[in-house]
Each structure stands twice: as C-alpha cells, then as structure tokens.
Design an enzyme around this catalytic site. Structure first.
Site, mmCIF file in Angstrom:
data_model
loop_
_atom_site.group_PDB
_atom_site.id
_atom_site.type_symbol
_atom_site.label_atom_id
_atom_site.label_comp_id
_atom_site.label_asym_id
_atom_site.label_seq_id
_atom_site.Cartn_x
_atom_site.Cartn_y
_atom_site.Cartn_z
ATOM 1 N N ARG A 290 75.076 28.442 12.238
ATOM 2 C CA ARG A 290 75.810 28.015 10.994
ATOM 3 C C ARG A 290 76.054 26.636 10.948
ATOM 4 O O ARG A 290 76.875 25.858 10.254
ATOM 5 C CB ARG A 290 77.414 28.485 11.241
ATOM 6 N N LYS A 312 69.126 17.526 0.081
ATOM 7 C CA LYS A 312 68.711 18.953 -0.382
ATOM 8 C C LYS A 312 67.677 19.325 0.544
ATOM 9 O O LYS A 312 66.578 18.703 0.845
ATOM 10 C CB LYS A 312 68.085 18.762 -1.790
ATOM 11 N N GLU A 354 56.274 9.360 -7.310
ATOM 12 C CA GLU A 354 57.640 9.374 -7.569
ATOM 13 C C GLU A 354 58.342 7.905 -7.633
ATOM 14 O O GLU A 354 59.342 7.697 -8.121
ATOM 15 C CB GLU A 354 58.204 10.044 -6.112
ATOM 16 N N LYS A 392 66.948 6.071 -5.558
ATOM 17 C CA LYS A 392 67.440 7.296 -5.326
ATOM 18 C C LYS A 392 68.657 7.375 -4.719
ATOM 19 O O LYS A 392 69.662 8.241 -5.000
ATOM 20 C CB LYS A 392 66.412 8.264 -4.619
ATOM 21 N N GLU A 402 74.626 16.850 -7.705
ATOM 22 C CA GLU A 402 73.837 17.150 -9.161
ATOM 23 C C GLU A 402 74.965 17.732 -10.213
ATOM 24 O O GLU A 402 74.553 18.809 -10.973
ATOM 25 C CB GLU A 402 72.942 18.048 -9.044
ATOM 26 N N ARG A 406 72.580 12.775 -11.398
ATOM 27 C CA ARG A 406 71.648 13.089 -10.337
ATOM 28 C C ARG A 406 70.510 13.908 -11.122
ATOM 29 O O ARG A 406 69.210 13.864 -10.610
ATOM 30 C CB ARG A 406 71.982 14.104 -9.227
ATOM 31 N N ASN A 410 65.119 14.408 -12.191
ATOM 32 C CA ASN A 410 64.350 15.515 -12.417
ATOM 33 C C ASN A 410 63.222 15.215 -13.578
ATOM 34 O O ASN A 410 62.454 15.838 -13.991
ATOM 35 C CB ASN A 410 65.031 16.857 -12.817
ATOM 36 N N HIS A 413 59.820 16.784 -13.656
ATOM 37 C CA HIS A 413 59.800 17.781 -12.540
ATOM 38 C C HIS A 413 59.694 19.176 -13.227
ATOM 39 O O HIS A 413 59.286 20.218 -12.686
ATOM 40 C CB HIS A 413 60.888 17.665 -11.599
ATOM 41 N N HIS A 417 56.917 20.988 -11.935
ATOM 42 C CA HIS A 417 56.764 22.265 -10.941
ATOM 43 C C HIS A 417 56.389 23.340 -11.514
ATOM 44 O O HIS A 417 55.517 24.272 -10.580
ATOM 45 C CB HIS A 417 58.514 22.609 -10.692
ATOM 46 N N HIS A 429 52.461 17.947 -5.421
ATOM 47 C CA HIS A 429 53.569 17.745 -5.941
ATOM 48 C C HIS A 429 53.775 16.397 -6.746
ATOM 49 O O HIS A 429 54.002 16.508 -7.984
ATOM 50 C CB HIS A 429 54.689 17.546 -4.854
HETATM 51 P P1 NAD Z 1 53.654 17.387 2.753
HETATM 52 O O1 NAD Z 1 54.917 17.453 3.940
HETATM 53 O O2 NAD Z 1 53.122 18.625 2.721
HETATM 54 O O3 NAD Z 1 53.019 16.183 3.274
HETATM 55 C C1 NAD Z 1 51.561 16.263 2.714
HETATM 56 C C2 NAD Z 1 50.486 16.046 3.790
HETATM 57 O O4 NAD Z 1 50.406 14.836 4.452
HETATM 58 C C3 NAD Z 1 50.534 17.199 4.824
HETATM 59 O O5 NAD Z 1 49.258 17.723 5.055
HETATM 60 C C4 NAD Z 1 51.110 16.376 5.938
HETATM 61 O O6 NAD Z 1 50.746 17.103 7.247
HETATM 62 C C5 NAD Z 1 50.299 15.171 6.002
HETATM 63 N N1 NAD Z 1 51.078 14.151 6.535
HETATM 64 C C6 NAD Z 1 52.473 13.953 6.644
HETATM 65 N N2 NAD Z 1 52.390 12.524 7.164
HETATM 66 C C7 NAD Z 1 51.524 12.100 7.473
HETATM 67 C C8 NAD Z 1 50.822 10.966 8.047
HETATM 68 N N3 NAD Z 1 51.756 9.788 8.433
HETATM 69 N N4 NAD Z 1 49.442 10.556 8.365
HETATM 70 C C9 NAD Z 1 48.719 11.593 7.828
HETATM 71 N N5 NAD Z 1 48.913 12.994 7.387
HETATM 72 C C10 NAD Z 1 50.419 13.076 7.370
HETATM 73 O O7 NAD Z 1 54.098 16.962 1.363
HETATM 74 P P2 NAD Z 1 55.120 15.712 0.712
HETATM 75 O O8 NAD Z 1 54.287 15.258 -0.337
HETATM 76 O O9 NAD Z 1 55.463 14.674 1.664
HETATM 77 O O10 NAD Z 1 56.295 16.505 0.462
HETATM 78 C C11 NAD Z 1 56.319 17.457 -0.665
HETATM 79 C C12 NAD Z 1 57.390 18.551 -0.543
HETATM 80 O O11 NAD Z 1 58.620 17.726 -0.828
HETATM 81 C C13 NAD Z 1 57.476 19.731 -1.585
HETATM 82 O O12 NAD Z 1 57.714 20.813 -1.206
HETATM 83 C C14 NAD Z 1 58.806 19.061 -2.492
HETATM 84 O O13 NAD Z 1 59.359 19.945 -3.140
HETATM 85 C C15 NAD Z 1 59.396 18.718 -1.668
HETATM 86 N N6 NAD Z 1 60.443 17.546 -2.122
HETATM 87 C C16 NAD Z 1 61.709 17.851 -1.800
HETATM 88 C C17 NAD Z 1 62.756 16.920 -2.181
HETATM 89 C C18 NAD Z 1 64.149 16.796 -1.576
HETATM 90 O O14 NAD Z 1 64.904 16.253 -2.186
HETATM 91 N N7 NAD Z 1 64.663 17.630 -0.650
HETATM 92 C C19 NAD Z 1 62.591 15.866 -3.048
HETATM 93 C C20 NAD Z 1 61.270 15.612 -3.557
HETATM 94 C C21 NAD Z 1 60.185 16.715 -2.830
#
Ligand code: NAD
Length: 529
Positions: A290, A312, A354, A392, A402, A406, A410, A413, A417, A429
């Site tokens: 939980r 989030k 971003e 942010k 949100e 907030r 988006n 996005h 998306h 992304h």
């Molecule tokens: P990811 O986590 O898939 O990382 C991208 C790639 O980089 C992966 O292959 C990972 O293994 C690799 N990697 C990570 N750190 C590394 C490093 N230091 N050196 C070498 N390789 C490395 O993708 P991302 O772009 O970090 O994140 C995208 C995700 O984040 C999406 O799912 C998106 O929906 C989410 N997101 C969430 C929020 C939120 O508020 N929670 C906001 C924006 C995006």
C-alpha cells in the site's frame, strides 16, 4: 545528518542579500544568518558604534572572528557584509565551506533601494554625500565583486525571482505542495555521494535498486558498492530497457523481487535510470504494501528535466501510454549530469525536446542556449538541467495535481503521444514531443493564440538540435486518430491542448495557454495534411 553546505550571499550594500537570505532559508528550511547582526549581538554595540570606537580595522577583525564563529553553527544561508570577503582568508574559508553567490545591481537600483537611510552605514558617511561615497565604493570594489564565479543580478527582479535564480545556482530545489516536501538536487558527481543522501532518509537500509539493462551495466555496481559500504542491503532488480517494458507485467515482476528481497514498509525503492525506470519503479513503490518510499536517481536528460519531477508514476496499457498510474512523489531526487556522458546522442536529443518545451513555458535563456545547437551546450549540462528542472518545479508547485496550470506541461504532448503510439514507439518520446510542439504551435497560430512565426522559431531551434520537426510519412492516420482518442487530456469527448502564445519572459509561466479545445478532424488535418 545534514549533507548540505553553506550558501553565502555577498555583494554591495543594497543588492538584496538579507531579503534573499530570508527567502532562501524559508524555502530550503535552512537556518538563516546575518553576519553583521551577529557582530552587533556579540559586541552589544551597533556597527556604526564599532566603527566609531575601533575604526574599520577593528570592525574587520570582529568580522573575521564572527565568520569563524558562524561556521561552527549548522550550515545555512548567510548574508555577509559588503566587504567581508575582501580579506583573502575569509574568502578562502567561505569557498571551502560552501557556495558564494555574489549579488549585483546597477547603481541606480542601489540608490533607490538604499534611499536616505544610509547615513548610518559607516562606509557611506562623509561630507561628499552617501551617493558619491557609494559610487566610489563600487568603483573600488568592482574587480573584487567581478571576481566571483557565481554572480546574480537582482536588478528588476522580485525576491522570489532572484530566489529561483539562486536555487538554480546551487542546484537544490525544495518541492512542496504534494505530500511530504522533498528535495531535488542537481549536481555533477552526486551519484558518488548518493549513499549519504539515502542514509539521511532514515529508512531500514534495505533497498530495491531498480535499473534497466543499460543503467545496470553502467552505474549499478558503483552505487551498490557505496550503498553496501554505508550498511545497506541492496536487492538489485533489473528490468529490460525501453518503453515496451513500461508495463503491468514489469511492475508485477518488480513486486515479486521486492518480496524475495525482503522489502518491507520501511524499505526504500531506488530508481536508477531514465523515465521508464522512474515511472515503473515509482508506480511499483506506490502500490507495494500500500505504498513504500522511493527515491529517483534519473540518468537521462529527459528524466532529469521532466520525468523525475512531479510525482507522476505509471505504466502503459496496450490501449495507450500512461493509462494506469498514481501520484506518488519520491522522497528525494538526485540528478547527476555526469551520467549524461554515456547517454546515446539520440536520447540526449530526446531530452532536449523537453528542455525546449520548458524554455517556451518559462525560460527564454534555455531557448537561447538551445539555439546554439548541441556543440554550444558542451560543458553547460549542469546549468541546462538546473534551469530546465526549475521550470517544471515551479509549475508543479503551483498546481501539484493538475487542476490547471500544470496542464501547460502538456504542450506538444497531445499530438506527441499519439505519434509515439502510432509509430509503435519507434519514435522516441522527446522526438514525438518535438514534432508535436511544431504542429501544436501551428494550430495555435491558426487559432490566433500564437503570434505568427512562433512555429518557425521553435522549429528552427529543434532542427538545430537535430530533432525531427515533421510527422514521418507512413504513419497510419487511423492509428494517430486512435492515439488521440485515448489521450488522457481528453475530457467529455473533446481534445484539449496546451498551446503557446509566445516564448514568455523568465519566471512568469504565462506563455502557454491550457485547456484549448480543438475538434479531432481539425487536428488530424494539421497532423496528416
Ligand atoms: P528511457 O528510460 O527508456 O531511457 C532511454 C534509454 O537510455 C534507455 O535505453 C535507457 O536504458 C538508456 N539510458 C538511461 N540512462 C542512461 C545513461 N546514463 N547512459 C546510457 N544509457 C542510458 O526513456 P526516457 O527518455 O528517459 O524517459 C521516457 C519515459 O519517461 C516515457 O515513458 C515517458 O512517458 C516518461 N515520462 C514521464 C513523466 C512523468 O512525469 N512521470 C514525464 C515525462 C516523461
């Protein structure tokens, strides 16, 4: 345990040191000190009286003693007198114990702020009048003030605006408004001391260290070694890399490993990776027993400036992205820009989308930096992450759940998306967001929300960074329609957009308008032509 160092505010009289010190101390929940006040308290006399009786040299000696005495107190924010660091020993001491932020202001501003009250300041007293004395003092100390690496102009800024600049300078962002307040620290090399920070949280020292294949190979051994040395039991949980694994299945696998690893309600989940690792670990932590605590150690640019901030968490369903999740803020976020050195260039670019978004929302300096292209950003990653993260943090603080503001995050996005999903996640992304921002800004221009030419300006910056700006040929219109149709931001069957009107001024967060409703056919027309 208190891991933070001192923050010394320095600069000429009237530059705003005391006001800013109070603002920062309240924000950071650190002790606040005023060196001149401490000198007065210790001697039982006012500073003018000390000058009168002991001359400037007597005062400087007392100042030197007071600084040494101050450093025996718990570290905090300290406003120093305008000449306190002229003494080389004092300066070395301050540099050794923390960060010195030298505040600057134009002469006119100083005159205005100091008004007539400064007849009491000993160094401004004299027959020629305090304004002439101040001018001479500034001239004499110009080189000295200019010699500080961290300088912040308080001209034309409110205490709050200067405060955010100061937080960017030290890379510490207190985040409030959603559950327990927590800190995000952006500092090169911080992963090396992550064990100290985690230990500060006082959990039972059992952690489920979640990483993906890539971050496991690159960073998990070092971190595990340091955690183990600090007395932690580490259960390493490796998930396959990539968005395709941000699923309920991966979450269930993590839960099983948490049970096997003996995690209980006072254990800690540590997410070491990009946004996928962060989102899925945070979600797993939100529901395990939980809800248990977690910390986020983002290693991609996208995660550092966006995904790790705001609480989030969640996973994708076959029907769409992020359809299941929870607000579950971490207890701490430690972002180490040194990790960006191993990030593949495509991922770096993805994060830069971003950064551009945050630049449009509230920081033109980010856009200027991005307009220089990737080469221009070399050596500036810590600066860039701090400023982009600050946008942010400011937004989510104003609207944690949100309910309004907030939604500006988006921008890019809604379409992004849909493209990401229609490409079966072949488009990253950030790449999808880049295209989304250009198309959404074109829509904003058509609706008269944006000034004409804005989409061209944003497109030029994204292109300079090597990001895509056109919808790739071959994406299926029906898939894009389906992606738009399940968008979380859709309410009562209508698509809602966050569209920019311009690129705003630093700090006002007013340049993106949320809640703009556009019929789906109009959107598809703009996306697919
Ligand atoms: P990811 O986590 O898939 O990382 C991208 C790639 O980089 C992966 O292959 C990972 O293994 C690799 N990697 C990570 N750190 C590394 C490093 N230091 N050196 C070498 N390789 C490395 O993708 P991302 O772009 O970090 O994140 C995208 C995700 O984040 C999406 O799912 C998106 O929906 C989410 N997101 C969430 C929020 C939120 O508020 N929670 C906001 C924006 C995006």
């Amino acid at each position: 345990m208190n891991n933070h160092r001192w923050l010394f505010l320095y600069g000429p009289p009237g530059s705003g040191k005391s006001t800013l010190a109070r603002w920062l101390a309240e924000r950071l929940e650190w002790p606040c000190y005023d060196l001149d006040q401490r000198i007065e308290q210790a001697s039982g006399r006012s500073i003018p009286a000390i000058f009168e009786e002991e001359g400037e040299s007597g005062f400087r000696q007392r100042e030197k003693n007071a600084l040494r005495d101050l450093l025996g107190q718990p570290a905090g924010v300290a406003a120093l007198g305008g000449g306190a660091l002229l003494d080389a020993d004092n300066r070395r001491l301050a540099e050794r114990h923390g960060t010195i932020l030298c505040l600057t202001s134009g002469q006119e501003t100083l005159f205005k702020r100091l008004g007539g009250a400064n007849h009491t300041r000993p160094l401004l007293k004299g027959a020629e009048g305090w304004q002439a004395r101040l001018t001479a003092l500034l001239e004499a100390r110009r080189e000295h003030y200019d010699s500080f690496e961290n300088r912040l102009s308080t001209d034309g800024r409110t205490a709050e605006e200067s405060g955010w600049e100061a937080l960017c300078a030290i890379g510490i962002f207190p985040i409030r408004g959603m559950g327990k307040p927590y800190r995000m620290i952006v500092q090169t090399g911080i992963l090396e001391s992550a064990a100290d920070y985690l230990s500060e949280l006082g959990r039972n020292r059992t952690t489920g260290l979640v990483c993906d294949d890539h971050t496991a190979a690159l960073y998990a051994d070092g971190l595990t070694k340091r955690l183990t040395a600090a007395g932690w039991q580490v259960r390493r949980c490796v998930i396959p890399a990539g968005e395709a694994h941000k699923t309920l299945q991966t979450t269930a696998d993590l839960w099983a490993q948490f049970v096997e690893g003996g995690l209980d309600r006072s254990s800690l989940v540590a997410a070491l990776g990009g946004g996928v690792v962060g989102d899925v670990s945070g979600f797993a932590a939100a529901a395990f027993l939980r809800g248990i605590d977690w910390v986020n150690l983002p290693t991609t640019l996208l995660a550092m400036v966006d995904a790790s901030i705001g609480g989030k968490t969640g996973v994708d369903l076959p029907q769409g992205k992020n359809l299941v999740g929870a607000f579950h803020p971490p207890r701490m976020v430690l972002a180490d820009p040194a990790a960006l050195s191993t990030l593949p260039i495509g991922e770096l670019r993805s994060g830069l989308a971003e950064v551009v978004k945050h630049g449009v929302i509230g920081d033109p300096a980010l856009l200027e930096a991005c307009a220089e292209g990737l080469d221009g950003l070399a050596g500036r990653w810590e600066w860039l992450v701090r400023r982009a993260a600050a946008v942010k943090v400011r937004v989510i603080e104003a609207d944690p759940f949100e309910q309004g503001l907030r939604e500006v995050l988006n921008f890019g996005h809604t379409i992004g998306h849909a493209l990401e999903k229609a490409s079966r996640y072949q488009i990253r992304h950030g790449e999808a967001v880049a295209i989304g921002m250009v198309v959404e800004t074109r829509l904003a221009e058509k609706l008269g929300i944006a000034r004409q030419g804005l989409s061209g300006q944003i497109k030029a910056i994204l292109t300079r960074l090597g990001l895509p700006v056109e919808v790739p040929l071959g994406l299926d219109t029906e898939e894009i329609r389906a992606g738009l149709a399940v968008d979380k931001k859709r309410r009562a069957g209508q698509l809602r957009f966050s569209l920019p009107s311009g690129t705003g001024r630093s700090g006002d967060l007013q340049s993106v308008q949320a809640g703009v409703v556009i019929p789906i056919e109009e959107v598809l027309q703009e996306v697919c032509g």
